[in-house]
Scaffold this active site. Structure first.
Site, mmCIF file in Angstrom:
data_model
loop_
_atom_site.group_PDB
_atom_site.id
_atom_site.type_symbol
_atom_site.label_atom_id
_atom_site.label_comp_id
_atom_site.label_asym_id
_atom_site.label_seq_id
_atom_site.Cartn_x
_atom_site.Cartn_y
_atom_site.Cartn_z
ATOM 1 N N HIS A 160 0.063 18.082 63.047
ATOM 2 C CA HIS A 160 -1.004 18.788 62.837
ATOM 3 C C HIS A 160 -2.325 18.019 62.091
ATOM 4 C CE1 HIS A 160 -0.968 19.047 58.114
ATOM 5 N NE2 HIS A 160 0.268 18.749 58.477
ATOM 6 N N CYS A 174 -3.822 19.718 42.453
ATOM 7 C CA CYS A 174 -4.266 20.806 41.535
ATOM 8 C C CYS A 174 -3.017 21.691 41.663
ATOM 9 C CB CYS A 174 -5.707 21.511 42.325
ATOM 10 S SG CYS A 174 -6.050 22.881 41.508
ATOM 11 N N THR A 233 18.121 24.199 65.665
ATOM 12 C CA THR A 233 17.570 24.638 67.142
ATOM 13 C C THR A 233 16.118 23.785 67.169
ATOM 14 O OG1 THR A 233 18.823 26.493 67.472
ATOM 15 C CG2 THR A 233 16.911 26.416 68.709
HETATM 16 N N1 PLP Z 1 2.044 11.670 54.128
HETATM 17 C C1 PLP Z 1 0.588 11.501 54.354
HETATM 18 C C2 PLP Z 1 -0.051 10.309 54.221
HETATM 19 C C3 PLP Z 1 -0.109 12.613 54.351
HETATM 20 O O1 PLP Z 1 -1.548 12.731 54.185
HETATM 21 C C4 PLP Z 1 0.658 13.874 54.367
HETATM 22 C C5 PLP Z 1 -0.031 15.047 54.604
HETATM 23 O O2 PLP Z 1 -1.368 15.298 54.061
HETATM 24 C C6 PLP Z 1 2.037 13.788 54.577
HETATM 25 C C7 PLP Z 1 2.669 12.711 54.391
HETATM 26 C C8 PLP Z 1 2.813 15.095 54.621
HETATM 27 O O3 PLP Z 1 2.495 15.697 55.977
HETATM 28 P P1 PLP Z 1 2.973 17.314 56.282
HETATM 29 O O4 PLP Z 1 1.855 18.158 55.859
HETATM 30 O O5 PLP Z 1 3.030 17.304 57.678
HETATM 31 O O6 PLP Z 1 4.307 17.416 55.438
#
Ligand code: PLP
Length: 383
Positions: free
Chosen positions: A203, A326, A239
């Site tokens: 995402h 926050c 799954t």
């Molecule tokens: N690691 C970093 C550097 C991130 O910026 C993020 C999400 O902002 C994550 C891990 C976690 O990813 P996810 O939102 O897909 O769990």
């Protein structure tokens, strides 16, 4: 409320690319088979997953069998760190990471400390940069994993991961790279990064939410963290999210293909933001001046609350972030800014603007014309 949101928070998430949605749609409707079923519909699902795995492996320059699909970037980080820690605990109990990692890494290390593991949290300099020599100095005969992020999610600093990986390899310690923020912005060939494990999240680069990827170099052993079926070669039961996996692979390929075209435009917009915003009195750039993500412009303003800036921007239809955590009304300054040595007077007034391919020059102009007035108004209110 303005008609359309001006979206400057691409580090938080991105909109699904229409082409990615097209690739995903059949797997919600006609091609709804379970990839474990042996009849045609199931085999179609498995073929879609196999070809997605090949696409991801193509981008990373690795074998398809080295890719595990997970449920998010956080899960990939958890699987990498816990998976290594529990496998290697007879060998040692020492982990090394940095003090500016995402909580998906920091909280995982802290969790493991409850079970006898010890973590070294490396400091960073004023720009948020880890010193590779610190990694070398911290490795002991008990060290079982080093985990350092490719690029920081708050201030955008790009870490010297290839050099850190070289040091780890020479000392025979597995190296995990949290590349979640780098997926849409930086080259990902794992051999060039000297990475043994690498986490991604769809995402962040116009793919669907709820799909992560973990590269694990062949020969590196990981204890699975989800028990159940034998999906993902036994690494991750459950799954498979076929549509999500198809979308993640399509998004990753598109992002990396489009990089040469999109990158100069986004960095030019970022540089305009930086120059324009630094003209505001008592403002400073956070993160590295040059070694930073192409889309990240992050700042601190003395004597202002970051949250108040966000609310005022929101009234104008502009979405941004402070980049800090926050929790239930109490706003703690970000651990990243604290680790970089920013005094509280500055660290409370953080603003992170992260650009994406749909942002325009006119949107940057809007922000630049609105922000100085907002900061001045808030300072007068606090005055
Ligand atoms: N690691 C970093 C550097 C991130 O910026 C993020 C999400 O902002 C994550 C891990 C976690 O990813 P996810 O939102 O897909 O769990």
């Amino acid at each position: 409320m303005p008609e359309r949101t001006i979206y400057f928070d691409h580090a938080a998430t991105t909109a699904l690319d229409a082409r990615v949605l097209d690739a995903m749609l059949p797997y919600f409707t006609t091609e709804y088979g379970n990839a474990s079923s042996i009849y045609t519909l199931g085999r179609h699902a498995m073929q879609a997953i196999d070809s997605a795995r090949e696409q991801v492996a193509g981008v990373l320059g690795c074998r398809p069998t080295e890719i595990t699909f997970t449920g998010c970037g956080s899960e990939s980080d958890n699987l990498a760190i816990k998976g290594i820690a529990y496998t290697a605990q007879k060998k040692g109990n020492h982990l090394i990471t940095s003090s500016i990692e995402h909580h998906a890494v920091l909280h995982t290390c802290q969790y493991l400390e409850r079970f006898g593991f010890q973590t070294t949290y490396l400091p960073v300099d004023a720009y948020g940069m880890v010193d590779p020599d610190d990694v070398g100095r911290s490795i002991t005969d008990q060290t079982i994993l080093v985990s350092i992020m490719y690029a920081n999610n708050e201030v955008g600093t790009i870490e010297p991961v290839a050099e850190i990986g070289r040091i780890c390899r020479a000392r025979k310690v597995p190296f995990h790279v949290d590349a979640v923020q780098a997926g849409g912005s930086l080259p990902l060939r794992v051999a060039d990064l000297n990475a043994d494990l690498l986490s991604l999240s769809a995402h962040k680069f116009y793919g669907p939410k709820g799909v992560g990827m973990l590269y694990t170099r062949q020969g590196v052993r990981l204890l699975p963290q989800l028990q159940g079926g034998s999906q993902e070669r036994g690494r991750r039961a459950g799954t498979e999210n076929v549509a999500g996996i198809v979308g993640a692979a399509a998004a990753l390929c598109l992002a990396q293909e489009e990089l040469p075209r999109v990158s100069p435009r986004i960095s030019a917009l970022r540089d305009r933001l930086i120059t324009g915003i630094l003209a505001i009195p008592r403002s400073r750039l956070t993160g590295h001046p040059t070694e930073r993500l192409q889309n990240n412009a992050s700042f601190c303003f003395a004597g202002v609350e970051g949250e108040s800036i966000l609310l005022n921007l929101d009234l104008l239809g502009i979405a941004a972030s402070t980049g800090s955590a926050c929790t239930s009304g109490s706003v703690d300054p970000s651990h990243v800014l604290i680790a970089m040595g920013l005094p509280p007077e500055w660290s409370h007034g953080s603003l992170r603007l992260t650009l994406g391919k749909e942002n325009t020059s006119a949107e940057v102009d809007m922000l630049l014309s609105a922000l100085p007035g907002i900061i001045e108004k808030l300072r007068n209110l606090q005055g």
